[in-house]
Design a protein around this motif. Sequence first.
Motif, PDB file in Angstrom:
ATOM      1  N   GLY A  13       0.779  -1.227   0.000  1.00  0.00           N
ATOM      2  CA  GLY A  13       0.000   0.000   0.000  1.00  0.00           C
ATOM      3  C   GLY A  13       0.814   1.281   0.000  1.00  0.00           C
ATOM      4  N   VAL A  14       2.141   1.196   0.133  1.00  0.00           N
ATOM      5  CA  VAL A  14       2.980   2.393   0.117  1.00  0.00           C
ATOM      6  C   VAL A  14       3.103   2.875  -1.322  1.00  0.00           C
ATOM      7  CG1 VAL A  14       5.288   3.322   0.542  1.00  0.00           C
ATOM      8  CG2 VAL A  14       4.265   1.746   2.180  1.00  0.00           C
ATOM      9  N   ARG A  15       2.773   4.150  -1.526  1.00  0.00           N
ATOM     10  CA  ARG A  15       2.860   4.748  -2.861  1.00  0.00           C
ATOM     11  C   ARG A  15       3.730   5.996  -2.783  1.00  0.00           C
ATOM     12  NH1 ARG A  15      -2.578   6.136  -5.784  1.00  0.00           N
ATOM     13  NH2 ARG A  15      -1.899   8.269  -5.530  1.00  0.00           N
ATOM     14  N   VAL A  16       5.006   5.834  -3.148  1.00  0.00           N
ATOM     15  CA  VAL A  16       5.980   6.924  -3.164  1.00  0.00           C
ATOM     16  C   VAL A  16       6.780   6.801  -4.462  1.00  0.00           C
ATOM     17  CG1 VAL A  16       6.174   7.069  -0.643  1.00  0.00           C
ATOM     18  CG2 VAL A  16       7.734   5.598  -1.904  1.00  0.00           C
ATOM     19  N   PRO A  17       7.407   7.890  -4.915  1.00  0.00           N
ATOM     20  CA  PRO A  17       8.249   7.781  -6.108  1.00  0.00           C
ATOM     21  C   PRO A  17       9.398   6.791  -5.868  1.00  0.00           C
ATOM     22  CG  PRO A  17       7.838  10.082  -5.561  1.00  0.00           C
ATOM     23  CD  PRO A  17       7.320   9.266  -4.424  1.00  0.00           C
ATOM     24  N   PRO A  18       9.575   5.837  -6.762  1.00  0.00           N
ATOM     25  CA  PRO A  18      10.618   4.820  -6.569  1.00  0.00           C
ATOM     26  C   PRO A  18      12.018   5.406  -6.396  1.00  0.00           C
ATOM     27  CG  PRO A  18       9.170   4.204  -8.382  1.00  0.00           C
ATOM     28  CD  PRO A  18       8.781   5.581  -7.967  1.00  0.00           C
ATOM     29  N   ALA A  19      12.306   6.533  -7.017  1.00  0.00           N
ATOM     30  CA  ALA A  19      13.636   7.139  -6.916  1.00  0.00           C
ATOM     31  C   ALA A  19      13.941   7.640  -5.502  1.00  0.00           C
ATOM     32  CB  ALA A  19      13.763   8.293  -7.903  1.00  0.00           C
ATOM     33  N   SER A  20      12.906   7.813  -4.679  1.00  0.00           N
ATOM     34  CA  SER A  20      13.120   8.323  -3.317  1.00  0.00           C
ATOM     35  C   SER A  20      13.420   7.207  -2.315  1.00  0.00           C
ATOM     36  CB  SER A  20      11.893   9.114  -2.857  1.00  0.00           C
ATOM     37  OG  SER A  20      10.769   8.259  -2.754  1.00  0.00           O
ATOM     38  N   ILE A  21      13.354   5.953  -2.749  1.00  0.00           N
ATOM     39  CA  ILE A  21      13.554   4.807  -1.852  1.00  0.00           C
ATOM     40  C   ILE A  21      15.039   4.462  -1.762  1.00  0.00           C
ATOM     41  CG2 ILE A  21      13.045   2.367  -1.495  1.00  0.00           C
ATOM     42  CD1 ILE A  21      10.412   2.844  -3.051  1.00  0.00           C
ATOM     43  N   LYS A  22      15.526   4.318  -0.525  1.00  0.00           N
ATOM     44  CA  LYS A  22      16.906   3.883  -0.279  1.00  0.00           C
ATOM     45  C   LYS A  22      16.885   2.774   0.757  1.00  0.00           C
ATOM     46  CE  LYS A  22      19.389   8.081  -1.373  1.00  0.00           C
ATOM     47  NZ  LYS A  22      20.311   9.110  -0.900  1.00  0.00           N
ATOM     48  N   SER A  57      -1.784  10.486   3.834  1.00  0.00           N
ATOM     49  CA  SER A  57      -1.757  10.871   2.422  1.00  0.00           C
ATOM     50  C   SER A  57      -1.514  12.368   2.293  1.00  0.00           C
ATOM     51  CB  SER A  57      -3.069  10.480   1.733  1.00  0.00           C
ATOM     52  OG  SER A  57      -4.156  11.145   2.331  1.00  0.00           O
ATOM     53  N   PHE A  58      -0.849  12.748   1.204  1.00  0.00           N
ATOM     54  CA  PHE A  58      -0.567  14.154   0.931  1.00  0.00           C
ATOM     55  C   PHE A  58      -0.013  14.283  -0.478  1.00  0.00           C
ATOM     56  CE2 PHE A  58       3.024  12.275   3.167  1.00  0.00           C
ATOM     57  CZ  PHE A  58       4.123  12.603   2.394  1.00  0.00           C
ATOM     58  N   MET A  59       0.092  15.522  -0.929  1.00  0.00           N
ATOM     59  CA  MET A  59       0.716  15.845  -2.211  1.00  0.00           C
ATOM     60  C   MET A  59       2.088  16.448  -1.896  1.00  0.00           C
ATOM     61  SD  MET A  59      -1.440  14.991  -4.572  1.00  0.00           S
ATOM     62  CE  MET A  59      -0.789  15.797  -6.017  1.00  0.00           C
ATOM     63  N   ALA A  60       3.108  16.028  -2.651  1.00  0.00           N
ATOM     64  CA  ALA A  60       4.456  16.562  -2.456  1.00  0.00           C
ATOM     65  C   ALA A  60       5.180  16.602  -3.793  1.00  0.00           C
ATOM     66  CB  ALA A  60       5.233  15.700  -1.465  1.00  0.00           C
ATOM     67  N   ARG A  61       6.185  17.450  -3.854  1.00  0.00           N
ATOM     68  CA  ARG A  61       6.974  17.580  -5.073  1.00  0.00           C
ATOM     69  C   ARG A  61       8.301  16.841  -4.897  1.00  0.00           C
ATOM     70  NH1 ARG A  61       4.522  21.117  -8.273  1.00  0.00           N
ATOM     71  NH2 ARG A  61       6.221  21.852  -9.571  1.00  0.00           N
ATOM     72  N   PHE A  62       8.635  16.048  -5.895  1.00  0.00           N
ATOM     73  CA  PHE A  62       9.905  15.345  -5.964  1.00  0.00           C
ATOM     74  C   PHE A  62      10.534  15.709  -7.297  1.00  0.00           C
ATOM     75  CE2 PHE A  62       7.452  12.946  -2.976  1.00  0.00           C
ATOM     76  CZ  PHE A  62       8.361  12.447  -2.061  1.00  0.00           C
ATOM     77  N   GLY A  63      11.674  16.359  -7.248  1.00  0.00           N
ATOM     78  CA  GLY A  63      12.329  16.783  -8.475  1.00  0.00           C
ATOM     79  C   GLY A  63      11.468  17.737  -9.283  1.00  0.00           C
ATOM     80  N   GLY A  64      10.667  18.545  -8.608  1.00  0.00           N
ATOM     81  CA  GLY A  64       9.824  19.519  -9.282  1.00  0.00           C
ATOM     82  C   GLY A  64       8.520  18.968  -9.825  1.00  0.00           C
ATOM     83  N   VAL A  65       8.283  17.679  -9.643  1.00  0.00           N
ATOM     84  CA  VAL A  65       7.059  17.037 -10.134  1.00  0.00           C
ATOM     85  C   VAL A  65       6.171  16.687  -8.951  1.00  0.00           C
ATOM     86  CG1 VAL A  65       6.127  15.080 -11.438  1.00  0.00           C
ATOM     87  CG2 VAL A  65       8.320  16.079 -12.096  1.00  0.00           C
ATOM     88  N   SER A  66       4.902  17.058  -9.019  1.00  0.00           N
ATOM     89  CA  SER A  66       3.954  16.800  -7.943  1.00  0.00           C
ATOM     90  C   SER A  66       3.521  15.331  -7.959  1.00  0.00           C
ATOM     91  CB  SER A  66       2.739  17.707  -8.104  1.00  0.00           C
ATOM     92  OG  SER A  66       1.895  17.565  -6.996  1.00  0.00           O
ATOM     93  N   HIS A  67       3.529  14.715  -6.775  1.00  0.00           N
ATOM     94  CA  HIS A  67       3.137  13.313  -6.627  1.00  0.00           C
ATOM     95  C   HIS A  67       2.126  13.179  -5.501  1.00  0.00           C
ATOM     96  CE1 HIS A  67       6.285  11.426  -9.136  1.00  0.00           C
ATOM     97  NE2 HIS A  67       7.033  12.464  -8.749  1.00  0.00           N
TER      98      HIS A  67
END
Length: 125
Positions: A33-42, A66-76
């Motif tokens: 159920g975790v939905r985050v941009p894959p590039a942010s996972i370490k 839940s929330f909206m956030a920007r990663f690399g200038g792109v809203s997710h």
Amino acid sequence: MSSNRPYLLRAIHDWINDNGLTPYLLVEANAPGVRVPPASIKDGRVVLSVAARAVAHLEIGLDMVSFMARFGGVSHSIEVPVSAVLAIYAQENGQGMMFAAEDSPQPEPPAPEEPPARPRLRVVK
């Protein structure tokens, strides 16, 4: 009883904000159920800022953050089950709270010990 984790998350989040610090979540990124941009996972985890200036529409519900956030200038759109949150803490000083994994089995209480056998006396001739 229901989990106290969502209540503690909201309380610690408010406490960190009230002290003018930046709240962060440490999340188990591989949890269902975790939905985050894959590039942010370490290393299977992701650290997310949940400061008011960093996110929009933050909701800490009973089952989901839940929330909206920007990663690399792109809203997710970010979705994290409450059970996947490992910690909430202030970036500036590390104060906050860590949580135990909710799906780990609870240790079983130790079996009651049997009383030791009563000593017996024998007549020796």
